[in-house]
Design a protein around this motif. Structure first.
Motif, short mmCIF file in Angstrom:
data_model
loop_
_atom_site.label_atom_id
_atom_site.label_comp_id
_atom_site.label_asym_id
_atom_site.label_seq_id
_atom_site.Cartn_x
_atom_site.Cartn_y
_atom_site.Cartn_z
N ILE A 74 0.89 -1.03 0.03
CA ILE A 74 -0.09 -0.20 0.20
C ILE A 74 0.92 1.44 -0.09
CG2 ILE A 74 -1.60 1.27 1.52
CD1 ILE A 74 -2.75 -0.95 0.03
N VAL A 75 1.94 1.20 0.91
CA VAL A 75 2.57 2.56 1.01
C VAL A 75 3.63 2.73 -0.35
CG1 VAL A 75 4.82 3.35 2.10
CG2 VAL A 75 3.08 2.30 3.26
N ARG A 76 3.78 1.61 -1.02
CA ARG A 76 4.55 1.70 -2.52
C ARG A 76 3.45 2.08 -3.70
NH1 ARG A 76 6.71 -2.83 -1.76
NH2 ARG A 76 5.06 -4.29 -3.02
N LEU A 77 2.28 1.95 -3.43
CA LEU A 77 1.24 2.40 -4.56
C LEU A 77 0.93 3.68 -4.18
CD1 LEU A 77 -1.20 -0.67 -4.71
CD2 LEU A 77 0.36 0.18 -6.33
N SER B 261 -6.71 3.13 3.38
CA SER B 261 -6.04 2.81 1.83
C SER B 261 -6.60 1.39 1.52
CB SER B 261 -4.80 3.02 1.96
OG SER B 261 -4.14 4.25 2.36
N TYR B 262 -6.15 0.34 2.28
CA TYR B 262 -6.36 -0.92 2.03
C TYR B 262 -7.95 -1.18 1.35
CZ TYR B 262 -6.85 -5.81 1.84
OH TYR B 262 -7.35 -7.42 1.69
N PRO B 263 -8.69 -0.96 2.46
CA PRO B 263 -10.11 -1.53 2.00
C PRO B 263 -10.58 -0.55 0.72
CG PRO B 263 -10.18 0.07 4.02
CD PRO B 263 -8.84 -0.30 3.62
N ILE B 264 -10.04 0.51 0.34
CA ILE B 264 -10.48 1.16 -0.77
C ILE B 264 -9.93 0.43 -2.08
CG2 ILE B 264 -9.98 3.16 -2.37
CD1 ILE B 264 -9.80 4.95 0.29
N LEU B 265 -8.58 0.04 -1.80
CA LEU B 265 -8.02 -0.64 -3.02
C LEU B 265 -8.58 -2.08 -3.12
CD1 LEU B 265 -5.59 -1.42 -4.92
CD2 LEU B 265 -4.42 -2.14 -2.93
N GLY C 196 -7.64 8.05 -2.73
CA GLY C 196 -8.81 7.72 -3.64
C GLY C 196 -8.14 7.37 -5.13
N ASP C 197 -7.34 8.53 -5.45
CA ASP C 197 -6.71 8.49 -6.82
C ASP C 197 -5.51 7.29 -7.09
OD1 ASP C 197 -5.81 9.72 -9.54
OD2 ASP C 197 -3.90 9.29 -8.41
N LYS C 198 -4.79 6.95 -6.02
CA LYS C 198 -3.70 5.81 -6.20
C LYS C 198 -4.38 4.48 -6.12
CE LYS C 198 -0.33 9.05 -6.53
NZ LYS C 198 0.60 9.26 -5.55
N MET C 199 -5.54 4.50 -4.96
CA MET C 199 -5.80 3.07 -4.66
C MET C 199 -6.86 2.81 -6.12
SD MET C 199 -4.45 2.03 -2.28
CE MET C 199 -3.01 2.76 -2.66
N SER C 200 -7.57 3.68 -6.61
CA SER C 200 -8.45 3.00 -7.59
C SER C 200 -7.70 3.06 -8.83
CB SER C 200 -9.46 4.23 -7.89
OG SER C 200 -9.14 5.52 -8.16
N SER D 114 -6.88 0.21 -12.01
CA SER D 114 -7.46 0.41 -13.43
C SER D 114 -8.71 1.09 -13.14
CB SER D 114 -7.04 -0.54 -14.37
OG SER D 114 -5.65 -0.88 -14.33
N VAL D 115 -9.35 1.67 -12.17
CA VAL D 115 -10.62 2.15 -12.03
C VAL D 115 -10.59 3.84 -12.15
CG1 VAL D 115 -12.59 2.13 -10.26
CG2 VAL D 115 -11.37 -0.09 -11.00
N GLU D 116 -11.72 4.37 -12.86
CA GLU D 116 -11.72 5.57 -12.77
C GLU D 116 -12.82 5.98 -11.47
OE1 GLU D 116 -12.47 8.32 -16.18
OE2 GLU D 116 -14.19 8.63 -15.16
#
Length: 626
Positions: free
Chosen positions: A331-334, A344-348, A495-499, A503-505
């Motif tokens: 997650i930190v890397r993303l 972060s994790y649940p959003i991803l 929101g941006d990095k996890m989505s 490959s989700v907008e």
């Protein structure tokens, strides 16, 4: 939705490095799995990875105008592109596609840098003006889409992601110590800095030009500092909010790919779902996290209620909270910028699951900042009422009545704060963002670092931001600060990095700038009262949103990280006590051990402090100590 990047050499005789630009573009393949493209013009080169959403066959990037004098690479969505296209056609512009990227090329040709004021959308884009030999870069008003840049040893580079910039020729990075100081308090890095020395974020609502070796940044949008709109009542305010929410959602339903809804069961996402249903999006697929562990973090009951109320298809996404610890390093890397937030994790996880059936995801992010949803905002209302009590009455009757109460009684400390200026209370020693105070940081730093860090002050940074709306109320100052910092540099980054990692907008209707501006100009009483928050949004959708959802208190996402740190054998605890931790070069171990001891003995909840340090540890291992 895409990933964009580019290089401009300051020596006009040196061509842009095509090999480096290819590496920069390849590093962002998750942002754009549907294709890549390049544009070169002497010292300038632009690259793009594309996630096809609109005009799938005809929207390859970068795109140019008719004579090739303007080239554009674009990340985001322009929701009013159809109207802009028609206006440009009337002025003689000829289009080859239905894509919003091409609209940007012609719009720049017609209006130059002033084009940004005409856009409704989320965006980060770059324009190369061949005639003027100028690069123009802009980021949307609220900062929904990221953009990073740096000066290299030879010129200038920009990209949607930091790891792309690290591929640019001549880029050297280290630790930015001022950014570190602010991160320890805020638990994210306030723009325009990043934790990478030399790499900057283009701030929300700003644009940038590169010409003749000079880099110029300017602000083109901000929330106004003047007084709210006079005379607007609660009924008219609610009517206006409903109109804007419904129009914003209608615009964000336009796509040539399957579209779904991130549904939490809270007021904000339910209002977006309601507006989508009213716009004709029947049987919309909704996705909700369902945690294996019971607790307040589990909102599935309310999300299912919302889905049934508006005819959405309910898709539960199972999540085990223990999985979060296992995937924390990834997650930190993303994220690239460390964000010490457990969401972060649940959003991803949700985005990865929904990508199997949809490509675009609506969400309710931003409602708390736009409409005043955080509980701490009530203090501004209480403070206004407390200010009406004469000083002698307060000092002789009210304050003494609370002084003798036990420390655990709610309101005891509030009485001490309520009559102070918001700059003191919101930015006090117990900083609202939950990280280290200035005093705690001083004790944490090693001696050789402490002297360097003493010239930085996170509270002063926040006070300077509040000065932009100096004439506004205490509530407005709180909302302004949270919009510029917490929303932009924490929530939207996540929101941006996890989505995009899935490959989700992700589309955010409640951050349509028209809605944000309208809510900002409404009186405080329309948003926060003595007994309620987000009053205007609740009133706007009162007839349709189920009462249990409207009345339920706000729930922030919670992960039992406090329990993990109480266990000395947990992986999280062991990481921070690893003798090989890169933090040992920055911080004294004694105060870290003391935090563990106080937390384990129940002398206080220091999980936010410890998680901030752990996030920093993992970031340094990933990016500075590889």
């Amino acid at each position: 939705m895409c990933g964009i990047c580019g290089i401009v050499e300051f020596d006009p005789a040196r061509p842009a490095d095509a090999v480096a630009l290819k590496a920069m573009t390849d590093s962002m393949i998750l942002r754009g799995p549907d294709g890549e493209g390049f544009f070169f013009d002497g010292p300038a080169g632009i690259g793009a990875r594309r996630l096809a959403i609109i005009d799938i066959p005809g929207g390859a990037q970068p795109m140019q105008n008719e004579d090739g004098s303007v080239a554009v690479a674009f990340n985001g969505e322009i929701y009013n592109h159809a109207e802009l296209r028609e206006e440009l056609k009337k002025k003689g512009h000829v289009f080859r596609s239905r894509c919003d990227t091409e609209v940007l090329a012609h719009l720049y040709e017609q209006h130059g840098p002033d084009m940004v004021g005409l856009l409704n959308g989320m965006f980060a884009f770059a324009v190369w003006d061949q005639k003027e030999r100028t690069l123009f870069v802009a980021r949307d008003r609220l900062g929904i889409k990221p953009l990073y840049f740096c000066r290299t040893g030879r010129g200038f580079a920009f990209a949607s992601e930091i790891k792309s910039l690290l591929q640019a020729p001549g880029v050297e990075v280290g630790l930015d110590h001022e950014a570190l100081h602010h991160f320890l308090t805020l638990r994210f890095t306030p723009g325009p800095r990043t934790l990478f020395s030399g790499i900057r974020k283009l701030a929300a609502g700003h644009s940038l030009t590169v010409k003749d070796g000079r880099v110029t940044v300017r602000r083109y949008w901000d929330l106004p500092g003047g007084p709210p709109e006079p005379g607007i009542g609660a009924a008219r305010a609610a009517e206006r909010v409903r109109e804007l929410v419904e129009d914003s959602v209608r615009l964000r339903l336009i796509a040539d790919v399957p579209l779904g809804m991130m549904l939490s069961g809270g007021l904000d996402s339910t209002a977006v779902l309601c507006a989508a249903a009213n716009a004709g999006a029947s049987s919309l697929s909704s996705f909700t996290l369902e945690y294996e562990e019971p607790g307040e973090h589990n909102e599935a009951e309310y999300a299912r209620m919302a889905a049934e109320a508006f005819g959405a298809r309910y898709h539960p996404v199972p999540v085990g909270l223990s999985d979060f610890a296992d995937g924390l390093s990834a997650i930190v890397r993303l994220l690239e910028e460390p964000v010490a937030d457990m969401s972060s994790y649940p959003i991803l996880r949700l985005c990865e699951q929904c990508r199997k059936t949809v490509t675009v995801l609506l969400c309710g992010m931003g409602g708390d900042e736009v409409f005043g949803g955080y509980g701490v905002y009530r203090e501004a209302v209480y403070g206004r009422w407390a200010g009406m009590v004469p000083g002698p009455v307060w000092d002789r009757l009210v304050a003494p009545a609370f002084a003798g109460l036990p420390a655990r009684v709610p309101g005891k400390n509030f009485v001490k704060r309520v009559r102070r200026p918001v700059e003191e209370t919101y930015l006090g020693a117990n900083f609202v963002y939950g990280g280290f105070s200035e005093e705690e940081k001083s004790g944490l730093y090693r001696e050789e670092l402490r002297e360097r860090q003493e010239r930085f002050d996170t509270r002063a940074l926040c006070r300077r931001l509040m000065e932009n709306v100096q004439g506004r109320s205490a509530l407005s100052k709180m909302i302004y600060l949270d919009t510029k910092l917490w929303l932009c540099d924490s929530h939207l980054i996540m929101g941006d990095k996890m989505s995009m990692a899935a490959s989700v907008e992700m589309r955010i209707p409640l951050l349509d700038h028209r809605l944000v501006e309208a809510a900002w100009q409404m009186p405080d009483a329309c948003k926060v009262t003595l007994s309620d928050s987000k009053a205007v949004l609740k009133k706007a959708f009162k007839r349709e949103i189920p009462e249990p959802i409207r009345r339920r208190p706000k729930r922030g996402f919670s992960v039992p990280v406090d329990l993990w740190f109480k266990d000395p054998d947990s992986r999280l605890s062991q990481m921070l006590r690893d003798p090989g931790s890169p933090l040992r070069g920055l911080f004294r171990q004694e105060p870290v051990d003391r935090l563990f001891d106080l937390h384990r003995r129940g002398a206080g909840d220091y999980s936010a402090h410890l998680f901030t340090l752990l996030t920093l540890d993992l970031w340094m291992r990933n990016f500075l100590h590889t």
